[in-house]
Each structure stands twice: as structure tokens, then as C-alpha cells.
Design a protein around this motif. Structure first.
Motif, PDB file in Angstrom:
ATOM      1  N   UNK A 148      36.064  28.365  23.743  1.00  0.00           N
ATOM      2  CA  UNK A 148      34.790  28.517  24.453  1.00  0.00           C
ATOM      3  C   UNK A 148      34.616  29.971  24.861  1.00  0.00           C
ATOM      4  N   UNK A 149      33.366  30.400  24.893  1.00  0.00           N
ATOM      5  CA  UNK A 149      33.027  31.696  25.485  1.00  0.00           C
ATOM      6  C   UNK A 149      32.532  31.425  26.901  1.00  0.00           C
ATOM      7  N   UNK A 150      33.164  32.049  27.875  1.00  0.00           N
ATOM      8  CA  UNK A 150      32.729  31.919  29.266  1.00  0.00           C
ATOM      9  C   UNK A 150      32.524  33.305  29.851  1.00  0.00           C
ATOM     10  N   UNK A 151      31.622  33.380  30.798  1.00  0.00           N
ATOM     11  CA  UNK A 151      31.385  34.650  31.496  1.00  0.00           C
ATOM     12  C   UNK A 151      31.671  34.456  32.977  1.00  0.00           C
ATOM     13  N   UNK A 152      32.543  35.306  33.498  1.00  0.00           N
ATOM     14  CA  UNK A 152      32.855  35.315  34.920  1.00  0.00           C
ATOM     15  C   UNK A 152      32.175  36.530  35.537  1.00  0.00           C
ATOM     16  N   UNK A 153      31.357  36.309  36.536  1.00  0.00           N
ATOM     17  CA  UNK A 153      30.718  37.401  37.273  1.00  0.00           C
ATOM     18  C   UNK A 153      31.376  37.508  38.635  1.00  0.00           C
ATOM     19  N   UNK A 154      31.849  38.702  38.977  1.00  0.00           N
ATOM     20  CA  UNK A 154      32.584  38.916  40.214  1.00  0.00           C
ATOM     21  C   UNK A 154      31.678  39.548  41.268  1.00  0.00           C
ATOM     22  N   UNK A 155      31.638  38.945  42.427  1.00  0.00           N
ATOM     23  CA  UNK A 155      30.805  39.448  43.523  1.00  0.00           C
ATOM     24  C   UNK A 155      31.606  40.488  44.295  1.00  0.00           C
ATOM     25  N   UNK A 156      31.417  41.748  43.956  1.00  0.00           N
ATOM     26  CA  UNK A 156      32.205  42.814  44.583  1.00  0.00           C
ATOM     27  C   UNK A 156      31.706  43.165  45.983  1.00  0.00           C
ATOM     28  N   UNK A 157      30.617  42.526  46.417  1.00  0.00           N
ATOM     29  CA  UNK A 157      30.176  42.725  47.800  1.00  0.00           C
ATOM     30  C   UNK A 157      31.049  41.915  48.770  1.00  0.00           C
ATOM     31  N   UNK A 158      31.726  40.905  48.246  1.00  0.00           N
ATOM     32  CA  UNK A 158      32.630  40.118  49.094  1.00  0.00           C
ATOM     33  C   UNK A 158      33.900  40.916  49.373  1.00  0.00           C
ATOM     34  N   UNK A 159      34.501  40.704  50.547  1.00  0.00           N
ATOM     35  CA  UNK A 159      35.809  41.330  50.793  1.00  0.00           C
ATOM     36  C   UNK A 159      36.847  40.785  49.813  1.00  0.00           C
ATOM     37  N   UNK A 160      37.811  41.625  49.439  1.00  0.00           N
ATOM     38  CA  UNK A 160      38.897  41.157  48.580  1.00  0.00           C
ATOM     39  C   UNK A 160      39.663  40.037  49.289  1.00  0.00           C
ATOM     40  N   UNK A 161      39.895  38.907  48.645  1.00  0.00           N
ATOM     41  CA  UNK A 161      40.655  37.828  49.280  1.00  0.00           C
ATOM     42  C   UNK A 161      42.070  38.289  49.609  1.00  0.00           C
ATOM     43  N   UNK A 162      42.555  37.864  50.756  1.00  0.00           N
ATOM     44  CA  UNK A 162      43.925  38.196  51.130  1.00  0.00           C
ATOM     45  C   UNK A 162      44.898  37.443  50.229  1.00  0.00           C
ATOM     46  N   UNK A 163      46.025  38.087  49.930  1.00  0.00           N
ATOM     47  CA  UNK A 163      47.036  37.435  49.091  1.00  0.00           C
ATOM     48  C   UNK A 163      47.538  36.147  49.728  1.00  0.00           C
ATOM     49  N   UNK A 164      47.559  36.119  51.062  1.00  0.00           N
ATOM     50  CA  UNK A 164      48.005  34.905  51.760  1.00  0.00           C
ATOM     51  C   UNK A 164      47.046  33.739  51.500  1.00  0.00           C
ATOM     52  N   UNK A 165      45.741  34.041  51.402  1.00  0.00           N
ATOM     53  CA  UNK A 165      44.762  32.990  51.127  1.00  0.00           C
ATOM     54  C   UNK A 165      44.932  32.460  49.705  1.00  0.00           C
ATOM     55  N   UNK A 166      45.135  33.356  48.770  1.00  0.00           N
ATOM     56  CA  UNK A 166      45.310  32.927  47.377  1.00  0.00           C
ATOM     57  C   UNK A 166      46.552  32.049  47.249  1.00  0.00           C
ATOM     58  N   UNK A 167      47.649  32.456  47.909  1.00  0.00           N
ATOM     59  CA  UNK A 167      48.873  31.654  47.868  1.00  0.00           C
ATOM     60  C   UNK A 167      48.652  30.294  48.518  1.00  0.00           C
ATOM     61  N   UNK A 168      47.865  30.259  49.589  1.00  0.00           N
ATOM     62  CA  UNK A 168      47.576  28.995  50.278  1.00  0.00           C
ATOM     63  C   UNK A 168      46.780  28.055  49.368  1.00  0.00           C
ATOM     64  N   UNK A 169      45.757  28.586  48.706  1.00  0.00           N
ATOM     65  CA  UNK A 169      44.945  27.756  47.801  1.00  0.00           C
ATOM     66  C   UNK A 169      45.791  27.249  46.644  1.00  0.00           C
ATOM     67  N   UNK A 170      46.657  28.100  46.129  1.00  0.00           N
ATOM     68  CA  UNK A 170      47.558  27.690  45.049  1.00  0.00           C
ATOM     69  C   UNK A 170      48.432  26.521  45.494  1.00  0.00           C
ATOM     70  N   UNK A 171      49.005  26.631  46.697  1.00  0.00           N
ATOM     71  CA  UNK A 171      49.855  25.559  47.220  1.00  0.00           C
ATOM     72  C   UNK A 171      49.049  24.286  47.480  1.00  0.00           C
ATOM     73  N   UNK A 172      47.841  24.458  48.028  1.00  0.00           N
ATOM     74  CA  UNK A 172      47.012  23.302  48.360  1.00  0.00           C
ATOM     75  C   UNK A 172      46.616  22.515  47.122  1.00  0.00           C
ATOM     76  N   UNK A 173      46.436  23.201  45.996  1.00  0.00           N
ATOM     77  CA  UNK A 173      45.970  22.547  44.765  1.00  0.00           C
ATOM     78  C   UNK A 173      47.084  22.378  43.729  1.00  0.00           C
ATOM     79  N   UNK A 174      48.310  22.674  44.125  1.00  0.00           N
ATOM     80  CA  UNK A 174      49.412  22.644  43.157  1.00  0.00           C
ATOM     81  C   UNK A 174      49.600  21.249  42.572  1.00  0.00           C
ATOM     82  N   UNK A 175      49.517  20.243  43.425  1.00  0.00           N
ATOM     83  CA  UNK A 175      49.525  18.838  42.968  1.00  0.00           C
ATOM     84  C   UNK A 175      48.164  18.275  43.353  1.00  0.00           C
ATOM     85  N   UNK A 176      47.183  18.499  42.503  1.00  0.00           N
ATOM     86  CA  UNK A 176      45.800  18.279  42.929  1.00  0.00           C
ATOM     87  C   UNK A 176      45.454  16.818  43.157  1.00  0.00           C
TER      88      UNK A 176
END
Length: 280
Positions: free
Chosen positions: A200-228
Motif C-alpha cells: 500500500x502507498x500511505x501518506x503520513x502528515x506530521x503536525x510540527x506545530x505540536x510539541x514533540x512527544x516526551x519519550x516517557x509518553x511514547x514508552x507509556x503508550x507502547x506499554x499500554x498497547x503491548x498486549x492490546x
């Protein structure tokens, strides 16, 4: 010097075979080398990705230079990252007459943070490192969008919403940085050699006006969805959060104690991270 406009189309199957034969090459499966041989699709990718005069474009894995040359002829300023040194003479031939800059080396070692603001990634990504590359693109502040050829299953995961079968960490990560658009599916026969899966061809558009997500948040989301398919409560307990704190946070956010991780919208996950003092 060869006039690239006058050269025969690179995407012709006969031309691809001729190039490989002339240079004594065989596609390397370990590098995910499946070369595009469908002119309509490569033009659609360049168009959807925004390859236009003066636009900075980054391509990962140019292969024989088929998509690369299409974008250069549209006036884009193309930088191509290529790991396979065997392709040096091929790209010297196919990109003759263009101003494409080829950077030789592993795409996983490239400094994406060094790219100028407004850069657009347009690429037929090597399947075996797709997830790693997408996360690098998302985190690079200069990259505005990424229009990529990926396995159809990966494209579905990127675009999935909470509650859908394909929803998971990659879906949430893409939503955290911006939005995803499905451009089109690509049959196996559009490549040489044909891959085992539909793409598939997909296009991801990044909203650079948003603050960069903290690494702690990304790790939390990964853990929360690890066994979805497990409950959010159980997933968070597995990574060390106290049951009492989880229950209190669920109550504050307004989520049921038995809600499954795959059913939780991103804003609620971010709120959970706040209430559990993962981020402030």
C-alpha cells in the motif's frame, strides 16, 4: 552526458532486467529489494508525496533509481540513501543528467534531525525496517510528510482507529504525530521480483506545530498497547504501576476498569499518563 528525458522508461520490466544483467546484479531479499516496474504507480507516489520544483525530498532505498529520477525530473531536490554499494554504477547511469545527491550508508545510521524544514520523504521502504524508519521520520522535526510504499498490513495498522482490528502502538504513534491517509493499494505484479505480499502507498502528515512527544509518553503508550486485547489495567500492572493508582486514574479519566487497551482513544491514553505522573 545522457539526457534523462530522452532515456527509455526505467520502469519497463525489460529495462529493469537489462540493467540488472548489464551490471551483474540480482535483487537481494535481505535488503528488501523489490523494484517498481509500473509507471502509473511510481507517478502516483511522486504526485501524492508532493515531489515538485524546489521541494526537498528524501528517498530511502532508491534501488535502480526509478522513483528517484521521476522525482528529480519533477524539479524536486532529491537526496537518496542507499546501503547497497553494488548499485553505484547503476545509479550513476540511471541518474545521469540529474542533480540527485546519493548518500551511501545504512538508513538507520542517518541523522534525520539534520534535514531542512519542509523535507518530504517519498520512498519504497525496505519492509524489514519499515517500523524503525517510520519512527525516525516522525521524530525528525524537519520532515513534514512521509509518503511510503509499505506492506498492506502495515498500512492498515498505521491508519487504524481505536476498536479496529489493526489498531495498536503504530496506529497510536502515527496519531500522536499527525494523520495518515491511504493513497492506494499496489499489487504484487507492480514489482520485480514480485514480493510475497500486497503493498500500500500511505501518506503520513506530521503536525510540527505540536510539541514533540516526551519519550516517557511514547514508552507509556507502547506499554499500554503491548498486549492490546488485554485490559489497560493489566498492561499497566505488568510494567509496574500500582493497581490502586491505575484504578484512581481510570476513574478520573472516565474509563471502565475492564476496558481493553485496543479500545482506548489516544487523548484518554495521554490523560492516563498525566494522572499516573508519567508526564507532566
Amino acid at each position: 552526458m545522457t539526457d534523462p528525458v530522452a532515456a527509455p522508461p526505467l520502469y519497463s520490466p525489460a529495462r529493469v532486467r537489462e540493467l540488472l544483467s548489464t551490471h551483474g546484479l540480482r535483487p537481494t531479499k535481505s535488503l528488501g529489494q523489490n523494484f517498481l516496474i509500473d509507471g502509473n504507480i511510481l507517478r502516483a507516489i511522486a504526485e501524492a508525496g508532493g515531489a515538485a520544483p524546489g521541494v526537498d525530498v528524501l528517498e530511502v532505498g532508491p534501488g535502480l533509481g526509478v522513483l528517484t529520477r521521476e522525482m528529480a525530473l519533477r524539479g524536486a531536490r532529491v537526496t537518496a540513501l542507499e546501503k547497497d554499494e553494488r548499485l553505484r554504477p547503476v545509479l550513476a547511469e540511471t541518474l545521469a543528467g540529474t542533480d540527485v545527491q546519493v548518500v551511501w550508508g545504512d538508513a538507520l545510521d542517518f541523522d534525520y534531525a539534520s534535514l531542512p524544514a519542509g523535507t518530504r520523504v517519498i520512498a519504497n521502504l525496505p519492509y524489514y525496517i519499515t517500523g524503525l524508519l517510520l519512527s525516525r521520520f516522525m521524530a525528525a522535526p524537519g520532515i513534514l510528510s512521509a509518503t511510503v510504499l509499505v506492506q498492506k498490513e502495515v498500512g492498515q495498522r498505521l491508519a487504524a482507529r481505536p476498536g479496529q482490528d489493526a489498531y495498536g502502538f503504530l496506529s497510536a504513534l502515527a496519531a500522536l504525530y499527525g494523520s495518515v491517509t491511504h493513497v492506494r493499494d499496489v499489487p504484487k505484479g507492480a514489482f520485480f521480483p514480485a514480493p510475497d505480499v500486497t503493498s500500500s502507498v500511505v501518506r503520513l502528515d506530521f503536525d510540527r506545530a505540536r510539541p514533540q512527544p516526551q519519550t516517557e509518553l511514547i514508552a507509556f503508550i507502547d506499554a499500554a498497547l503491548h498486549h492490546r486485547r488485554k485490559t489497560l489495567r493489566n498492561n499497566l500492572r505488568l510494567v509496574g504501576h500500582a493497581p490502586e493508582a491505575i484504578d484512581a486514574a481510570l476513574g478520573r479519566v472516565g474509563l471502565r476498569p475492564d476496558i481493553r487497551a485496543e479500545d482506548i482513544p489516544l487523548p484518554e491514553l495521554v490523560s492516563m499518563a498525566h494522572h499516573l505522573d508519567v508526564i507532566r
